[in-house]
Design a protein around this motif. Structure first.
Motif, PDB file in Angstrom:
ATOM      1  N   ALA A  69       0.837  -1.205   0.000  1.00 41.17           N
ATOM      2  CA  ALA A  69       0.000   0.000   0.000  1.00 41.17           C
ATOM      3  C   ALA A  69       0.872   1.254   0.000  1.00 41.17           C
ATOM      4  CB  ALA A  69      -0.940  -0.003   1.202  1.00 41.17           C
ATOM      5  N   LYS A  70       1.912   1.255   0.810  1.00 44.59           N
ATOM      6  CA  LYS A  70       2.812   2.409   0.868  1.00 44.59           C
ATOM      7  C   LYS A  70       3.503   2.639  -0.471  1.00 44.59           C
ATOM      8  CE  LYS A  70       3.784   2.408   5.841  1.00 44.59           C
ATOM      9  NZ  LYS A  70       4.808   2.176   6.902  1.00 44.59           N
ATOM     10  N   GLU A  71       3.909   1.562  -1.118  1.00 44.39           N
ATOM     11  CA  GLU A  71       4.560   1.668  -2.430  1.00 44.39           C
ATOM     12  C   GLU A  71       3.645   2.358  -3.442  1.00 44.39           C
ATOM     13  OE1 GLU A  71       5.709  -2.215  -3.725  1.00 44.39           O
ATOM     14  OE2 GLU A  71       6.903  -2.608  -1.918  1.00 44.39           O
ATOM     15  N   ARG A  72       2.336   2.126  -3.295  1.00 36.55           N
ATOM     16  CA  ARG A  72       1.364   2.647  -4.248  1.00 36.55           C
ATOM     17  C   ARG A  72       0.706   3.944  -3.783  1.00 36.55           C
ATOM     18  NH1 ARG A  72       2.489  -2.297  -4.748  1.00 36.55           N
ATOM     19  NH2 ARG A  72       2.014  -3.623  -6.560  1.00 36.55           N
ATOM     20  N   GLY A  73       1.136   4.428  -2.635  1.00 39.46           N
ATOM     21  CA  GLY A  73       0.547   5.645  -2.095  1.00 39.46           C
ATOM     22  C   GLY A  73      -0.905   5.458  -1.710  1.00 39.46           C
ATOM     23  N   ALA A  74      -1.261   4.224  -1.320  1.00 39.77           N
ATOM     24  CA  ALA A  74      -2.647   3.889  -0.992  1.00 39.77           C
ATOM     25  C   ALA A  74      -2.808   3.708   0.515  1.00 39.77           C
ATOM     26  CB  ALA A  74      -3.074   2.620  -1.718  1.00 39.77           C
ATOM     27  N   ASP A  75      -4.060   3.638   0.947  1.00 32.16           N
ATOM     28  CA  ASP A  75      -4.365   3.389   2.356  1.00 32.16           C
ATOM     29  C   ASP A  75      -4.577   1.887   2.544  1.00 32.16           C
ATOM     30  OD1 ASP A  75      -4.881   3.818   5.011  1.00 32.16           O
ATOM     31  OD2 ASP A  75      -6.455   5.303   4.678  1.00 32.16           O
ATOM     32  N   MET A  76      -4.484   1.439   3.779  1.00 33.62           N
ATOM     33  CA  MET A  76      -4.665   0.022   4.082  1.00 33.62           C
ATOM     34  C   MET A  76      -5.325  -0.128   5.442  1.00 33.62           C
ATOM     35  SD  MET A  76      -2.851  -2.301   6.266  1.00 33.62           S
ATOM     36  CE  MET A  76      -2.423  -4.052   6.327  1.00 33.62           C
ATOM     37  N   VAL A  77      -6.268  -1.057   5.536  1.00 35.99           N
ATOM     38  CA  VAL A  77      -6.854  -1.404   6.828  1.00 35.99           C
ATOM     39  C   VAL A  77      -6.677  -2.901   7.028  1.00 35.99           C
ATOM     40  CG1 VAL A  77      -8.531   0.474   6.807  1.00 35.99           C
ATOM     41  CG2 VAL A  77      -9.179  -1.757   5.894  1.00 35.99           C
ATOM     42  N   MET A  78      -6.644  -3.297   8.259  1.00 36.08           N
ATOM     43  CA  MET A  78      -6.430  -4.703   8.601  1.00 36.08           C
ATOM     44  C   MET A  78      -7.602  -5.173   9.443  1.00 36.08           C
ATOM     45  SD  MET A  78      -3.147  -6.229  10.642  1.00 36.08           S
ATOM     46  CE  MET A  78      -3.539  -5.250  12.109  1.00 36.08           C
ATOM     47  N   ILE A  79      -8.346  -6.144   8.928  1.00 37.18           N
ATOM     48  CA  ILE A  79      -9.499  -6.648   9.667  1.00 37.18           C
ATOM     49  C   ILE A  79      -9.560  -8.164   9.534  1.00 37.18           C
ATOM     50  CG2 ILE A  79     -10.831  -4.520   9.374  1.00 37.18           C
ATOM     51  CD1 ILE A  79     -12.464  -5.836   7.269  1.00 37.18           C
ATOM     52  N   SER A  80     -10.291  -8.783  10.425  1.00 36.44           N
ATOM     53  CA  SER A  80     -10.529 -10.223  10.353  1.00 36.44           C
ATOM     54  C   SER A  80     -11.983 -10.443   9.959  1.00 36.44           C
ATOM     55  CB  SER A  80     -10.251 -10.889  11.707  1.00 36.44           C
ATOM     56  OG  SER A  80     -10.753 -12.219  11.715  1.00 36.44           O
ATOM     57  N   GLY A  81     -12.184 -11.025   8.775  1.00 37.06           N
ATOM     58  CA  GLY A  81     -13.545 -11.270   8.309  1.00 37.06           C
ATOM     59  C   GLY A  81     -14.328 -12.114   9.294  1.00 37.06           C
ATOM     60  N   LYS A  82     -13.664 -13.109   9.882  1.00 33.94           N
ATOM     61  CA  LYS A  82     -14.363 -13.996  10.821  1.00 33.94           C
ATOM     62  C   LYS A  82     -14.787 -13.254  12.085  1.00 33.94           C
ATOM     63  CE  LYS A  82     -12.634 -18.494   9.364  1.00 33.94           C
ATOM     64  NZ  LYS A  82     -11.973 -19.763   9.792  1.00 33.94           N
ATOM     65  N   ILE A  83     -13.903 -12.396  12.578  1.00 31.58           N
ATOM     66  CA  ILE A  83     -14.250 -11.600  13.774  1.00 31.58           C
ATOM     67  C   ILE A  83     -15.410 -10.671  13.456  1.00 31.58           C
ATOM     68  CG2 ILE A  83     -13.459  -9.733  15.291  1.00 31.58           C
ATOM     69  CD1 ILE A  83     -12.362 -12.416  16.099  1.00 31.58           C
ATOM     70  N   GLU A  84     -15.340 -10.010  12.307  1.00 30.72           N
ATOM     71  CA  GLU A  84     -16.416  -9.094  11.924  1.00 30.72           C
ATOM     72  C   GLU A  84     -17.740  -9.839  11.808  1.00 30.72           C
ATOM     73  OE1 GLU A  84     -16.142  -5.769  11.723  1.00 30.72           O
ATOM     74  OE2 GLU A  84     -14.063  -6.033  12.347  1.00 30.72           O
ATOM     75  N   ALA A  85     -17.695 -11.083  11.326  1.00 28.92           N
ATOM     76  CA  ALA A  85     -18.921 -11.883  11.207  1.00 28.92           C
ATOM     77  C   ALA A  85     -19.509 -12.181  12.585  1.00 28.92           C
ATOM     78  CB  ALA A  85     -18.618 -13.181  10.470  1.00 28.92           C
ATOM     79  N   GLU A  86     -18.650 -12.362  13.577  1.00 28.38           N
ATOM     80  CA  GLU A  86     -19.125 -12.612  14.942  1.00 28.38           C
ATOM     81  C   GLU A  86     -19.728 -11.363  15.568  1.00 28.38           C
ATOM     82  OE1 GLU A  86     -16.269 -14.563  17.484  1.00 28.38           O
ATOM     83  OE2 GLU A  86     -15.433 -15.674  15.789  1.00 28.38           O
ATOM     84  N   LEU A  87     -19.264 -10.191  15.142  1.00 21.51           N
ATOM     85  CA  LEU A  87     -19.750  -8.929  15.720  1.00 21.51           C
ATOM     86  C   LEU A  87     -21.159  -8.571  15.247  1.00 21.51           C
ATOM     87  CD1 LEU A  87     -16.528  -6.748  15.363  1.00 21.51           C
ATOM     88  CD2 LEU A  87     -17.546  -7.517  17.514  1.00 21.51           C
ATOM     89  N   ILE A  88     -21.579  -9.138  14.108  1.00 18.90           N
ATOM     90  CA  ILE A  88     -22.826  -8.731  13.455  1.00 18.90           C
ATOM     91  C   ILE A  88     -24.025  -8.774  14.390  1.00 18.90           C
ATOM     92  CG2 ILE A  88     -24.536  -9.377  11.695  1.00 18.90           C
ATOM     93  CD1 ILE A  88     -22.266 -10.250   9.903  1.00 18.90           C
ATOM     94  N   GLY A 102     -14.572  -3.192  11.778  1.00 15.41           N
ATOM     95  CA  GLY A 102     -14.051  -3.155  10.420  1.00 15.41           C
ATOM     96  C   GLY A 102     -14.828  -2.206   9.543  1.00 15.41           C
ATOM     97  N   LEU A 103     -16.157  -2.130   9.757  1.00 19.99           N
ATOM     98  CA  LEU A 103     -16.989  -1.213   8.978  1.00 19.99           C
ATOM     99  C   LEU A 103     -16.516   0.220   9.165  1.00 19.99           C
ATOM    100  CD1 LEU A 103     -19.490  -0.466   7.291  1.00 19.99           C
ATOM    101  CD2 LEU A 103     -20.822  -0.454   9.411  1.00 19.99           C
ATOM    102  N   SER A 104     -16.301   0.615  10.406  1.00 18.53           N
ATOM    103  CA  SER A 104     -15.841   1.978  10.676  1.00 18.53           C
ATOM    104  C   SER A 104     -14.472   2.236  10.057  1.00 18.53           C
ATOM    105  CB  SER A 104     -15.776   2.228  12.187  1.00 18.53           C
ATOM    106  OG  SER A 104     -17.066   2.193  12.764  1.00 18.53           O
ATOM    107  N   GLN A 105     -13.592   1.238  10.115  1.00 20.00           N
ATOM    108  CA  GLN A 105     -12.260   1.395   9.527  1.00 20.00           C
ATOM    109  C   GLN A 105     -12.340   1.576   8.018  1.00 20.00           C
ATOM    110  OE1 GLN A 105      -9.008  -1.268  10.870  1.00 20.00           O
ATOM    111  NE2 GLN A 105     -10.535  -2.177  12.203  1.00 20.00           N
ATOM    112  N   VAL A 106     -13.135   0.739   7.363  1.00 18.66           N
ATOM    113  CA  VAL A 106     -13.241   0.795   5.899  1.00 18.66           C
ATOM    114  C   VAL A 106     -13.884   2.097   5.447  1.00 18.66           C
ATOM    115  CG1 VAL A 106     -14.341  -0.249   3.876  1.00 18.66           C
ATOM    116  CG2 VAL A 106     -13.243  -1.702   5.582  1.00 18.66           C
TER     117      VAL A 106
END
Length: 364
Positions: A227-246, A266-270
């Motif tokens: 992401a840094k190489e491309r000048g982009a942003d990056m977030v790190m989330i766990s799909g499985k954890i987010e599924a449990e939060l629903i 993850g929603l807030s981060q994205v």
């Protein structure tokens, strides 16, 4: 400006799991390629503490937040631009979207096959980027052939188009994204109309396993470097954890996040990253019984912001009455803000700021 985000990546990267967690839409999830055939779409409200606080102070009966639309596009594979996998039909689903969230697999799971055999974020990212580049190059090449023929016949607009198409083609041929093209304002319509995939801003989403929360792992670190190489942003989330939060209640969700060492979902981060990616700000209007949030690009003038509400308001714009959220929150009432002289009358040159509460005066 509405935020429409396409979720892309290789099959089994966790796109649909993350989509479900973000939107609660219930898209099919399975451990084999091409579970998603037609794109799934979900609309979610943008978490906004300011909107909630304004509503508590002004006591409006109807509160309308701004929204984000997520589109879960089927997994792309090597050769997708030439019809491999389920083909470049999926690439067409991306063309009208505002931005792309590129989900990169950063977890091992023997029950979920990797289409390339093993986890390798750099390789996976480069596969997707190559397919988008090739699809764009095909689009531009077809247009060049068409416009060159028209230009030979004396068509001035075709000649103008070629002045944009040819350097973009050179850029793509060199393996560089179309977003690197320095488009001038007078050529923006030509460039935008092409709907190039690599012209869209990209957010990288490193999908990690539960054990790697909250610090990530060697694969997510590689995505961060990409992401840094491309000048982009990056977030790190766990799909499985987010599924449990629903399905958790708000208090339970907050406690669960705290236990994991996280401060937001993850929603807030994205969504936060998406707003930064597109340089969006939020302003508020209170008309009748409705309090509403609106998203606009940073630097938008008051008349253009008014046009977001209704085109008649932009055409007939007279002035804007502006109150700052911070002033309302501190004072505790609109009346007190007015008594303090903190309500300002602004004209057509005013640039709407993040957190402005605006009333538009316009004529028909």
């Amino acid at each position: 400006m509405s935020l429409e985000v396409g979720i892309i990546g290789l099959p089994n990267a966790g796109k649909s799991t993350i989509f479900n967690a973000l939107t609660k839409a219930g898209a099919a999830v399975a451990g084999y390629p091409f579970t998603t055939i037609e794109p799934n779409t979900g609309v979610v409200t943008v978490p906004d503490e300011r909107l909630t606080k304004i509503a508590g102070i002004t006591r409006h009966q109807k509160v309308t937040p701004t929204v984000v639309e997520f589109v879960d596009v089927a997994g792309l594979v090597r050769g997708a631009s030439k019809g491999e996998g389920l083909g470049n039909q999926f690439l067409g689903h991306i063309r009208n979207l505002t931005a792309l969230a590129h989900v990169v697999r950063c977890f091992e799971d023997e029950n979920v096959a990797h289409v390339e055999g093993a986890v390798d974020p750099r390789r996976d990212v480069e596969i997707i980027e190559t397919e988008l580049l090739l699809a764009d190059l095909d689009t531009v090449s077809r247009r060049i052939a068409k416009q060159a023929k028209a230009a030979q016949g004396g068509d001035k607009e075709a000649r103008r188009s070629l002045c944009v198409l040819e350097p973009v083609s050179d850029l793509l041929s060199a393996g560089r994204a179309a977003r690197e093209y320095a488009v001038v304002p007078e050529d923006e319509a030509i460039f935008t109309e092409m709907g190039l995939l690599t012209a869209k801003p990209v957010l990288f989403v490193a999908n990690i396993d539960e054990k790697s929360i909250p610090y990530g792992n060697r694969w997510s670190q590689e995505v961060e470097a990409l992401a840094k190489e491309r000048g982009a942003d990056m977030v790190m989330i766990s799909g499985k954890i987010e599924a449990e939060l629903i399905d958790l209640e708000e208090a339970e969700r907050a406690e669960f996040l705290k236990e994991l060492g996280l401060t937001e979902t993850g929603l807030s981060q994205v969504i936060g990253a998406g707003y930064r990616l597109l340089s969006l700000v939020t302003f508020y209007t209170a008309v009748g019984t409705e309090l509403r949030a609106w998203s606009i690009p940073e630097g938008t003038t008051a008349p253009v912001a008014a046009g977001k509400i209704h085109t008649d308001m932009e055409r007939g714009f007279i002035r804007a009455e502006v109150m700052k959220f911070a002033d309302l929150e501190r004072a505790g009432s609109e009346q007190k803000v007015r008594e303090e002289g903190k309500v300002h009358i602004e004209g057509k040159e005013y640039v709407v700021c993040d957190g402005d509460i605006v009333r538009i005066k316009f004529g028909t």
